[in-house]
Design a protein around this motif. Sequence first.
Motif, PDB file in Angstrom:
ATOM      1  N   ILE A  53     127.424  23.100  36.809  1.00  0.00           N
ATOM      2  CA  ILE A  53     126.817  21.773  35.788  1.00  0.00           C
ATOM      3  C   ILE A  53     126.829  22.345  34.249  1.00  0.00           C
ATOM      4  CG2 ILE A  53     124.440  22.403  36.072  1.00  0.00           C
ATOM      5  CD1 ILE A  53     124.158  19.079  36.420  1.00  0.00           C
ATOM      6  N   GLN A  54     126.747  23.587  34.066  1.00  0.00           N
ATOM      7  CA  GLN A  54     126.108  24.210  32.576  1.00  0.00           C
ATOM      8  C   GLN A  54     127.437  23.576  31.600  1.00  0.00           C
ATOM      9  OE1 GLN A  54     128.563  27.139  31.685  1.00  0.00           O
ATOM     10  NE2 GLN A  54     127.876  26.851  29.691  1.00  0.00           N
ATOM     11  N   PRO A  55     128.634  23.743  31.945  1.00  0.00           N
ATOM     12  CA  PRO A  55     129.572  23.215  30.747  1.00  0.00           C
ATOM     13  C   PRO A  55     129.304  21.616  30.614  1.00  0.00           C
ATOM     14  CG  PRO A  55     130.802  24.244  32.475  1.00  0.00           C
ATOM     15  CD  PRO A  55     129.188  23.891  32.900  1.00  0.00           C
ATOM     16  N   PHE A  56     128.675  20.725  31.278  1.00  0.00           N
ATOM     17  CA  PHE A  56     128.658  19.437  31.100  1.00  0.00           C
ATOM     18  C   PHE A  56     127.161  18.807  30.713  1.00  0.00           C
ATOM     19  CE2 PHE A  56     131.613  20.578  34.319  1.00  0.00           C
ATOM     20  CZ  PHE A  56     132.801  20.342  33.814  1.00  0.00           C
ATOM     21  N   LEU A  57     126.261  19.842  30.797  1.00  0.00           N
ATOM     22  CA  LEU A  57     124.765  19.271  30.260  1.00  0.00           C
ATOM     23  C   LEU A  57     124.800  19.096  28.875  1.00  0.00           C
ATOM     24  CD1 LEU A  57     122.436  21.527  32.811  1.00  0.00           C
ATOM     25  CD2 LEU A  57     122.670  18.851  32.528  1.00  0.00           C
ATOM     26  N   PRO A  58     125.361  19.809  27.943  1.00  0.00           N
ATOM     27  CA  PRO A  58     125.365  19.572  26.504  1.00  0.00           C
ATOM     28  C   PRO A  58     125.766  18.342  26.228  1.00  0.00           C
ATOM     29  CG  PRO A  58     126.227  21.879  27.041  1.00  0.00           C
ATOM     30  CD  PRO A  58     126.072  21.291  28.278  1.00  0.00           C
ATOM     31  N   ASP A  59     126.767  17.523  26.943  1.00  0.00           N
ATOM     32  CA  ASP A  59     127.116  16.270  26.622  1.00  0.00           C
ATOM     33  C   ASP A  59     125.757  15.240  26.783  1.00  0.00           C
ATOM     34  OD1 ASP A  59     129.607  16.892  26.456  1.00  0.00           O
ATOM     35  OD2 ASP A  59     130.204  16.219  28.464  1.00  0.00           O
ATOM     36  N   ALA A  60     124.647  15.531  27.779  1.00  0.00           N
ATOM     37  CA  ALA A  60     123.731  14.748  27.752  1.00  0.00           C
ATOM     38  C   ALA A  60     122.549  15.298  26.936  1.00  0.00           C
ATOM     39  CB  ALA A  60     123.389  14.662  29.278  1.00  0.00           C
ATOM     40  N   LEU A  61     122.399  16.425  26.636  1.00  0.00           N
ATOM     41  CA  LEU A  61     121.330  17.245  25.907  1.00  0.00           C
ATOM     42  C   LEU A  61     121.522  17.035  24.557  1.00  0.00           C
ATOM     43  CD1 LEU A  61     120.365  19.829  28.740  1.00  0.00           C
ATOM     44  CD2 LEU A  61     119.038  17.855  27.876  1.00  0.00           C
ATOM     45  N   GLY A  62     122.764  17.529  24.063  1.00  0.00           N
ATOM     46  CA  GLY A  62     122.946  17.667  22.645  1.00  0.00           C
ATOM     47  C   GLY A  62     122.867  18.999  22.254  1.00  0.00           C
ATOM     48  N   GLN A  63     122.702  19.957  23.126  1.00  0.00           N
ATOM     49  CA  GLN A  63     122.330  21.470  22.722  1.00  0.00           C
ATOM     50  C   GLN A  63     123.140  22.392  23.833  1.00  0.00           C
ATOM     51  OE1 GLN A  63     121.117  22.842  20.209  1.00  0.00           O
ATOM     52  NE2 GLN A  63     119.988  21.030  19.299  1.00  0.00           N
ATOM     53  N   ASN A  64     123.478  23.485  23.281  1.00  0.00           N
ATOM     54  CA  ASN A  64     124.140  24.419  24.240  1.00  0.00           C
ATOM     55  C   ASN A  64     123.176  24.666  25.510  1.00  0.00           C
ATOM     56  OD1 ASN A  64     126.601  25.967  24.942  1.00  0.00           O
ATOM     57  ND2 ASN A  64     125.391  27.882  23.865  1.00  0.00           N
ATOM     58  N   VAL A  65     124.003  24.958  26.456  1.00  0.00           N
ATOM     59  CA  VAL A  65     123.289  25.613  27.630  1.00  0.00           C
ATOM     60  C   VAL A  65     124.049  26.719  28.278  1.00  0.00           C
ATOM     61  CG1 VAL A  65     122.761  25.031  30.196  1.00  0.00           C
ATOM     62  CG2 VAL A  65     122.850  23.025  28.384  1.00  0.00           C
ATOM     63  N   ILE A  66     122.988  27.741  28.418  1.00  0.00           N
ATOM     64  CA  ILE A  66     123.890  29.021  28.843  1.00  0.00           C
ATOM     65  C   ILE A  66     123.562  29.442  30.494  1.00  0.00           C
ATOM     66  CG2 ILE A  66     124.200  30.023  26.553  1.00  0.00           C
ATOM     67  CD1 ILE A  66     121.697  31.908  27.188  1.00  0.00           C
ATOM     68  N   VAL A  67     124.096  30.195  30.909  1.00  0.00           N
ATOM     69  CA  VAL A  67     123.694  30.758  32.305  1.00  0.00           C
ATOM     70  C   VAL A  67     123.027  32.260  32.275  1.00  0.00           C
ATOM     71  CG1 VAL A  67     124.317  31.187  34.693  1.00  0.00           C
ATOM     72  CG2 VAL A  67     125.048  29.214  33.719  1.00  0.00           C
ATOM     73  N   GLU A  68     121.992  32.579  32.512  1.00  0.00           N
ATOM     74  CA  GLU A  68     121.624  33.967  32.713  1.00  0.00           C
ATOM     75  C   GLU A  68     121.471  34.388  33.982  1.00  0.00           C
ATOM     76  OE1 GLU A  68     118.040  36.840  30.671  1.00  0.00           O
ATOM     77  OE2 GLU A  68     118.119  34.648  30.512  1.00  0.00           O
ATOM     78  N   ASN A  69     121.830  35.468  34.632  1.00  0.00           N
ATOM     79  CA  ASN A  69     121.931  35.958  35.837  1.00  0.00           C
ATOM     80  C   ASN A  69     120.955  37.221  35.916  1.00  0.00           C
ATOM     81  OD1 ASN A  69     124.726  34.905  35.692  1.00  0.00           O
ATOM     82  ND2 ASN A  69     124.200  34.859  37.935  1.00  0.00           N
ATOM     83  N   ILE A  70     119.957  37.031  36.695  1.00  0.00           N
ATOM     84  CA  ILE A  70     118.737  38.139  36.908  1.00  0.00           C
ATOM     85  C   ILE A  70     118.659  38.286  38.408  1.00  0.00           C
ATOM     86  CG2 ILE A  70     116.693  39.275  36.406  1.00  0.00           C
ATOM     87  CD1 ILE A  70     116.548  37.096  33.858  1.00  0.00           C
ATOM     88  N   GLY A  71     119.546  39.339  38.809  1.00  0.00           N
ATOM     89  CA  GLY A  71     119.376  39.647  40.197  1.00  0.00           C
ATOM     90  C   GLY A  71     118.674  40.615  40.473  1.00  0.00           C
ATOM     91  N   GLY A  72     118.419  41.098  41.975  1.00  0.00           N
ATOM     92  CA  GLY A  72     117.412  42.169  42.305  1.00  0.00           C
ATOM     93  C   GLY A  72     116.318  41.963  43.192  1.00  0.00           C
ATOM     94  N   ALA A  73     116.058  42.743  44.077  1.00  0.00           N
ATOM     95  CA  ALA A  73     115.061  42.570  44.957  1.00  0.00           C
ATOM     96  C   ALA A  73     115.063  41.278  45.880  1.00  0.00           C
ATOM     97  CB  ALA A  73     113.589  42.729  44.114  1.00  0.00           C
ATOM     98  N   GLY A  74     116.231  40.745  46.252  1.00  0.00           N
ATOM     99  CA  GLY A  74     116.454  39.795  47.066  1.00  0.00           C
ATOM    100  C   GLY A  74     116.097  38.429  46.092  1.00  0.00           C
ATOM    101  N   GLY A  75     116.147  38.399  44.821  1.00  0.00           N
ATOM    102  CA  GLY A  75     115.898  37.128  44.402  1.00  0.00           C
ATOM    103  C   GLY A  75     114.472  37.354  43.456  1.00  0.00           C
ATOM    104  N   LYS A  76     113.683  38.130  43.868  1.00  0.00           N
ATOM    105  CA  LYS A  76     112.279  38.268  43.380  1.00  0.00           C
ATOM    106  C   LYS A  76     112.259  38.826  41.828  1.00  0.00           C
ATOM    107  CE  LYS A  76     110.108  39.640  47.760  1.00  0.00           C
ATOM    108  NZ  LYS A  76     109.282  40.482  48.086  1.00  0.00           N
ATOM    109  N   THR A  77     113.264  39.545  41.462  1.00  0.00           N
ATOM    110  CA  THR A  77     113.211  39.869  40.121  1.00  0.00           C
ATOM    111  C   THR A  77     113.462  38.765  39.000  1.00  0.00           C
ATOM    112  OG1 THR A  77     113.897  42.068  40.627  1.00  0.00           O
ATOM    113  CG2 THR A  77     114.298  41.539  38.321  1.00  0.00           C
ATOM    114  N   GLY A  78     114.376  37.964  39.480  1.00  0.00           N
ATOM    115  CA  GLY A  78     114.574  36.717  38.541  1.00  0.00           C
ATOM    116  C   GLY A  78     113.467  35.877  38.583  1.00  0.00           C
TER     117      GLY A  78
END
Length: 329
Positions: A53-78
């Motif tokens: 969905i990230q490439p298409f949200l800017p069409d509705a929001l008018g701003q850039n949208v990025i994805v940031e991955n923060i893995g670790g500890a089975g999802g707890k770190t993120g």
Amino acid sequence: MKLTRRQFGTFTATAALLASTSQLFAQSFPSKEITLLVNYGAGGAVDRTARAIQPFLPDALGQNVIVENIGGAGGKTGLKKFMEAERDGYTILTAFAPATTYAKFTDPDIFSLSDLAIINVMWTDPAILLAQKDTGWTSLADMIAYARENPGKVTFGSSGKGSVGPILARAMFDELELDIKIVPYKGGGAARKAFASGEIQLTAAGAGGATSIKDDAVVLGLFSDAGTAPDWPDAPSINAELAAMNVSVPEGGAYRFFAVHSDVKNNHPDRFETLVKAFEQTINTNQAFKDAAAKSGVGTDWQGAEAAQALIEEVDARFTKILQDEADG
């Protein structure tokens, strides 16, 4: 106090200016890029949900949208990183239940469900139990019979204690009193690789997330009493298979969702509404998004924020009970 005409005029103009400024401030959101924070590494199903969905949200929001991955500890770190982020609507969590349930069950200090305002559950993926083709098993009954005759000899590859497939599989093994050897792996990718190579005999995961090992697998059943999985049309219900044994097990799947801090909904309801409308518009009307999601196998459900919140709360309660029952032995 009675106002003069001039004072009244000044008061009215000031009030109008304040109202206009307030409205302008509300309309200015978002005024900078928005981050979809994924509490897992790149390449997994949660990451795919965000990137669909990230490439298409800017069409509705008018701003850039990025994805940031923060893995670790089975999802707890993120999850911890998300809870530390500014509560202004510019950071959107992409996660899935019941992994979030497992995180707070094992570490209650991370967050509580009341800390999240759910925007939408975009992909509900029923859990599926798979056997390696080389086992020769063609049904759940075959696996159960072998496991009872060979205690401790059947191997199950777990992608993590908090992942939906392992949670439901362990509940089933316990209910059937099967002695299954649980082999832990760091994430679904590693578990699927081990399964494909024949290193393990069983695994369980969200059905959509397991399509990469379809050619190596025999479907033993879905942890769902209703409906089917699109990529596994012949998958039977596990509870239907167990009915002859007078046994039933919990059902469920991976519920992949987007959420902001509940403070955003409470303190900036206009911002929350803007985000909800952007997701709704993208999911329901953006054909390019629908085409891309279909190509990558990602779900495109839209319930609305209220229904999505209720769904995640119900899933959380259901899996908290499963985990508590498991902890109680």
